[in-house]
Design an enzyme around this catalytic site. Structure first.
Site, PDB file in Angstrom:
ATOM      1  N   PRO A  14      -8.180  26.501 -25.857  1.00  0.00           N
ATOM      2  CG  PRO A  14      -9.354  24.474 -25.363  1.00  0.00           C
ATOM      3  CD  PRO A  14      -8.489  25.002 -26.208  1.00  0.00           C
ATOM      4  CG  ASP A  15      -6.064  25.926 -19.304  1.00  0.00           C
ATOM      5  OD1 ASP A  15      -7.106  24.841 -19.533  1.00  0.00           O
ATOM      6  OD2 ASP A  15      -6.263  25.956 -17.733  1.00  0.00           O
ATOM      7  CG  PHE A  16      -1.489  22.753 -21.403  1.00  0.00           C
ATOM      8  CD1 PHE A  16      -1.308  21.675 -22.742  1.00  0.00           C
ATOM      9  CD2 PHE A  16      -1.084  24.236 -22.155  1.00  0.00           C
ATOM     10  CE1 PHE A  16      -0.992  22.177 -24.229  1.00  0.00           C
ATOM     11  CE2 PHE A  16      -0.855  24.204 -23.661  1.00  0.00           C
ATOM     12  CZ  PHE A  16      -0.522  23.683 -23.970  1.00  0.00           C
ATOM     13  NE  ARG A  17       0.295  20.571 -16.488  1.00  0.00           N
ATOM     14  CZ  ARG A  17       1.163  21.006 -17.512  1.00  0.00           C
ATOM     15  NH1 ARG A  17       0.462  21.780 -17.609  1.00  0.00           N
ATOM     16  NH2 ARG A  17       2.257  20.231 -17.713  1.00  0.00           N
ATOM     17  CD  GLN A  26       4.893  28.634 -19.003  1.00  0.00           C
ATOM     18  OE1 GLN A  26       5.230  27.490 -18.744  1.00  0.00           O
ATOM     19  NE2 GLN A  26       4.183  28.917 -18.843  1.00  0.00           N
ATOM     20  CG  ASN A  27       0.735  30.881 -23.955  1.00  0.00           C
ATOM     21  OD1 ASN A  27       1.161  29.152 -23.519  1.00  0.00           O
ATOM     22  ND2 ASN A  27       0.488  31.583 -23.741  1.00  0.00           N
ATOM     23  CB  ILE A  28       2.762  26.567 -28.992  1.00  0.00           C
ATOM     24  CG1 ILE A  28       1.991  25.600 -28.035  1.00  0.00           C
ATOM     25  CG2 ILE A  28       4.168  25.991 -28.573  1.00  0.00           C
ATOM     26  CD1 ILE A  28       2.317  24.279 -28.647  1.00  0.00           C
ATOM     27  CG  ASP A  29      -1.143  31.606 -29.097  1.00  0.00           C
ATOM     28  OD1 ASP A  29      -0.617  31.731 -28.550  1.00  0.00           O
ATOM     29  OD2 ASP A  29      -1.801  29.922 -27.267  1.00  0.00           O
ATOM     30  CG  HIS A  75       7.372  25.837 -23.669  1.00  0.00           C
ATOM     31  ND1 HIS A  75       6.185  25.374 -22.865  1.00  0.00           N
ATOM     32  CD2 HIS A  75       8.358  25.221 -22.997  1.00  0.00           C
ATOM     33  CE1 HIS A  75       6.404  25.452 -21.395  1.00  0.00           C
ATOM     34  NE2 HIS A  75       8.194  25.206 -21.398  1.00  0.00           N
ATOM     35  CB  CYS A  78      20.099  12.886 -37.662  1.00  0.00           C
ATOM     36  SG  CYS A  78      18.720  13.851 -39.104  1.00  0.00           S
ATOM     37  CB  THR A  81       1.754  29.641 -16.500  1.00  0.00           C
ATOM     38  OG1 THR A  81       2.889  28.757 -16.515  1.00  0.00           O
ATOM     39  CG2 THR A  81       2.674  30.924 -15.500  1.00  0.00           C
ATOM     40  CB  SER A  82      -1.079  25.704 -14.100  1.00  0.00           C
ATOM     41  OG  SER A  82       0.532  24.619 -14.910  1.00  0.00           O
ATOM     42  NE  ARG A 123     -10.480  31.380 -16.143  1.00  0.00           N
ATOM     43  CZ  ARG A 123     -10.929  31.005 -16.326  1.00  0.00           C
ATOM     44  NH1 ARG A 123     -10.745  29.336 -16.564  1.00  0.00           N
ATOM     45  NH2 ARG A 123     -11.516  31.416 -17.351  1.00  0.00           N
ATOM     46  CD  GLU A 124      -6.284  26.752 -10.896  1.00  0.00           C
ATOM     47  OE1 GLU A 124      -6.490  26.075 -10.686  1.00  0.00           O
ATOM     48  OE2 GLU A 124      -4.873  27.320 -10.973  1.00  0.00           O
ATOM     49  CB  CYS A 178      -5.002  37.378 -17.013  1.00  0.00           C
ATOM     50  SG  CYS A 178      -5.568  36.534 -18.647  1.00  0.00           S
TER      51      CYS A 178
END
Ligand code: OAD
Length: 272
Positions: free
Chosen positions: A39-42, A113-116, A133, A144, A207-208, A231-232, A249
């Site tokens: 899933p995406d975030f937003r 930006q993905n961490i997958d 990210h 520290c 990306t949003s 998508r937007e 995409c």
């Protein structure tokens, strides 16, 4: 000049001309991995931030906030166990397309930006990738900065589901993914400085553009044309300069590759 109505054929022309788009810079986000089942975030309803009720967070992004992690690490630890990149997800057509751009010598750099970890699984070379990210492959103390043994951090999170502690100061350790309140990796700033000057085309994909400083990249690049796969319409589309390819995409990538004559190669690349 293409006048005011740019379409996918202009993008094909730029790529096929051999000189208009030979240093393509790509900015990607969670949308490129949605087809892999992540899933995406937003996105309302399905995005991660709408599905964190069980963690009782003060606000959804707290799960990735460094000061919250200092006092309440457990929500992130539990989530990290679920998000930890493994072998359950496969690269999407979009990842395979980016690998093809790289193989053809057309990719200047991919800012993800993905961490997958799907860029890595797709075979995109390290040198072509900027993990804006961060990633799960190393870990360090949030107090520290001392690096921790990645394997033992992974075990503590995945097997014990408890917070890893720093050997040196006892602070909370976390994988080196960038939290709100933390700076981006040095590599991001170093590469960006010259890449924004050199890129001759920018693709913004899934990306949003809600999170700085990555969200500023579309305004920093010097190239004339930018293409948005989303998508937007998440950025201002400048008439005659930018191209918006709406929808999923992967569908637009497939369409693009069909016109380019790359469809068979794309499917073969994705089947690897
Ligand atoms: P978001 O969830 O904010 O945005 C994903 C975008 O992709 C949205 O605009 C969606 O409409 C779009 N999208 C979803 N599925 C798509 C598909 N199949 N094809 C095309 N577009 C699609 O994700 P990011 O922009 O990546 O940071 O979020 C940025 C950062 O915010 C993340 O790196 C993460 C998060 O907080 C950290 O965790 C540090």
């Amino acid at each position: 000049d293409f006048g005011s109505d740019l379409d996918i054929r202009n993008l094909v022309d730029w790529i096929q001309s051999g000189n208009k788009a030979k240093k393509i810079m790509v900015l990607s986000g969670a949308g490129v991995s949605v087809a892999a089942g992540i899933p995406d975030f937003r996105t309302p309803g399905t995005g991660l931030y709408d599905n964190l009720q069980k963690y009782n967070l003060p606000y959804p992004q707290a799960v990735f906030d460094v000061s919250f992690y200092r006092s309440q690490p457990q929500p992130f630890v539990t989530l990290a166990k679920e998000l930890w990149p493994g072998l359950t997800h496969s690269p999407t057509l979009t990842h395979s397309f980016l690998k093809m751009l790289s193989d053809k010598g057309l990719l200047l750099r991919l800012y993800s930006q993905n961490i997958d970890g799907l860029e890595y699984l797709a075979g995109i070379p390290d040198e072509k990738l900027v993990e804006c990210h961060g990633h799960f492959r190393s870990a360090s103390c949030i107090e520290c900065g001392t690096t921790a043994d990645p394997e033992s951090v992974k075990n503590t999170i995945i097997k014990d589901v408890t917070v890893p502690k720093c050997d040196k100061c006892g602070g909370n350790v976390k994988p080196d993914i960038v939290f709100f309140g933390e700076s981006l990796p040095d590599r991001f700033h170093q590469m960006l400085r010259t890449d924004v000057e050199e890129a001759d085309l920018l693709l913004v994909m899934g990306t949003s553009l809600q999170v700085a400083p990555v969200s500023m990249i579309p305004d920093m690049v010097r190239c004339e044309h930018r293409v948005l796969f989303n998508r937007e319409p998440v950025m201002k589309i400048r008439t005659g300069k930018d191209l918006f390819l709406p929808g999923n995409c992967d569908d637009q990538v497939m369409e693009l590759c069909s016109i380019l004559g790359w469809k068979q190669d794309l499917l073969e690349e994705n089947a690897k």
